[in-house]
Design an enzyme around this catalytic site. Sequence first.
Site, PDB file in Angstrom:
ATOM      1  CD1 TRP A 158      23.595  15.506  17.069  1.00  0.00           C
ATOM      2  CD2 TRP A 158      25.517  14.278  17.299  1.00  0.00           C
ATOM      3  NE1 TRP A 158      23.581  14.073  16.415  1.00  0.00           N
ATOM      4  CE2 TRP A 158      24.898  13.301  16.560  1.00  0.00           C
ATOM      5  CE3 TRP A 158      26.829  14.043  17.667  1.00  0.00           C
ATOM      6  CZ2 TRP A 158      25.325  12.460  15.947  1.00  0.00           C
ATOM      7  CZ3 TRP A 158      27.236  12.861  17.356  1.00  0.00           C
ATOM      8  CH2 TRP A 158      26.740  11.970  16.399  1.00  0.00           C
ATOM      9  CG  ASN A 159      28.901  15.730  13.852  1.00  0.00           C
ATOM     10  OD1 ASN A 159      28.432  16.898  13.752  1.00  0.00           O
ATOM     11  ND2 ASN A 159      29.634  15.148  12.808  1.00  0.00           N
ATOM     12  CE  LYS A 182      17.381  23.130  15.735  1.00  0.00           C
ATOM     13  NZ  LYS A 182      17.958  22.166  16.785  1.00  0.00           N
ATOM     14  N   PRO A 183      21.033  25.311  17.718  1.00  0.00           N
ATOM     15  CG  PRO A 183      21.758  25.427  19.837  1.00  0.00           C
ATOM     16  CD  PRO A 183      20.808  26.181  18.776  1.00  0.00           C
ATOM     17  CB  ALA A 184      22.373  19.252  17.573  1.00  0.00           C
ATOM     18  N   GLY A 235      23.859  18.699   8.633  1.00  0.00           N
ATOM     19  CA  GLY A 235      23.151  17.347   9.497  1.00  0.00           C
ATOM     20  C   GLY A 235      22.758  16.671   8.279  1.00  0.00           C
ATOM     21  CB  SER A 236      20.215  13.712   8.643  1.00  0.00           C
ATOM     22  OG  SER A 236      19.157  14.396   8.756  1.00  0.00           O
ATOM     23  CD  GLU A 257      29.418  20.057   6.436  1.00  0.00           C
ATOM     24  OE1 GLU A 257      29.344  20.965   7.377  1.00  0.00           O
ATOM     25  OE2 GLU A 257      30.576  19.303   6.543  1.00  0.00           O
ATOM     26  CG  LEU A 258      23.085  17.639   2.857  1.00  0.00           C
ATOM     27  CD1 LEU A 258      22.056  17.687   1.584  1.00  0.00           C
ATOM     28  CD2 LEU A 258      22.145  18.397   4.071  1.00  0.00           C
ATOM     29  CB  CYS A 291      30.049  15.304   7.824  1.00  0.00           C
ATOM     30  SG  CYS A 291      29.469  16.096   9.282  1.00  0.00           S
ATOM     31  CD  GLU A 389      26.970  10.176   7.118  1.00  0.00           C
ATOM     32  OE1 GLU A 389      26.027  10.536   7.081  1.00  0.00           O
ATOM     33  OE2 GLU A 389      27.887  10.669   7.270  1.00  0.00           O
TER      34      GLU A 389
END
Length: 411
Positions: A158-159, A182-184, A235-236, A257-258, A291, A389
């Site tokens: 979502w960011n 699939k979006p947040a 995401g996470s 990408e975490l 991130c 984080e």
Amino acid sequence: MPFDAASYEILKSEAFIGGQWVGADSGETQDVFNPASGETIGTVPFMGAAEATRAVEAAQAAFPSWKAMTPHERADILMAWHDLIHDYKQELADIMTAECGKPLDQSLGEVVYGASFIKWFAEEGKRVYGDTIPAKQRDRRLIVTKEAAGVTSAITPWNFPNACVTRKIAPALAAGCTQVLKPAPDTPYSATALAYLAQKAGLPDGVLNVVTGDAAPIGKVLTSHEAIRVMTFTGSTGVGKILAEQCGRHIIKASLELGGNAPFIIFDDADVEDAVSEVIASKFRNSGQTCVCANRILLQDGIFDRFAEAFSARVSAMKVGHGDDQHGVDIGPLINKAGYDKVARHVDDAVSKGAKVLAGGSPHELGGNFYQPTVLSDASKEMQLAHEETFGPVAALYRFATEEEAIMTAN
Ligand code: ADP
């Protein structure tokens, strides 16, 4: 003024499968909130595995003809999409600010650089060269040609609800692949608006599909369906591990990408004003919810006090407010209650372990998901924010003496 969803042509409250705007099989929906006001701005379908499977099948059906087009033909469509995004940039920014709380000028900036990914990949698609390899045998010729992989899946956070989406769709489509995205759940409207504009730009049905709803079952389909060749996720780290494992079981290539805990190192000979400006840009962009955001500010002994003083003064002067406030807001709300709770937990934990509050340090008077931009001094590695984080407007200052010590702490 409350955000009036109905007045936005490009705001779509349905999912997008095979070129059709559709609801969930069950008719169920989930609410989308404005994190600044807490108000519901609308709903999107709460879909599951069945709809995700249909989306993958639609992407599979669209793949042969999309792949058969030349990169130049695909680039023309992608550039038409890019141009429409520019035409609708204010609406896209308004929608983004409404669903993720980002200050409006930052949302506008994101829409523009989000579109730039489409332009870049549309051009790069024309340069997917192969290789010739000198052969060992006289009667052989070795040539590598690159082919579109097939159906891809993308799961986004979502960011950066616009740029993260375009950065996943554009390379896949430019290369001749099709995609299910699939979006947040917090920010589906930026994604559906982009899909709507892609359709308007002439993207053939099924090339791009957007599925909203229940993350785990949808994610399972997107990491296991036999048609999927590549899965991309931002995401996470925790969710990334689940998805990588699911992909591994089905030999689906996973691109992840975490999260991280980025250090920002400032030595004694740095220019204090420059250092302050750079840390502000890195730490407080999107209210600290990026991130690549600096999470640990490492300062050498000799500059520590001068930096801390100048930095705290700048942070204390930052304007906190609703993202759509026309008067230049620096810091918006955290995305949701969970995001807010994490920030409050990190600050309380750090203070209980000896951190000194130089700025902020408490919930903001605006209430809800707003937290004061905060500077903490005397941070140590025992504190939660040294390991997790924070994803919020909290800058923790750590002291070091030597370069070796700084590098070791950073790593
Ligand atoms: P954040 O903590 O930033 O919200 P997440 O990793 O939880 O990050 O979310 C990033 C994306 O991953 C979102 O689109 C979310 O819905 C999705 N997601 C979360 N859990 C799963 C899951 N088990 N399977 C697939 N996607 C998931």
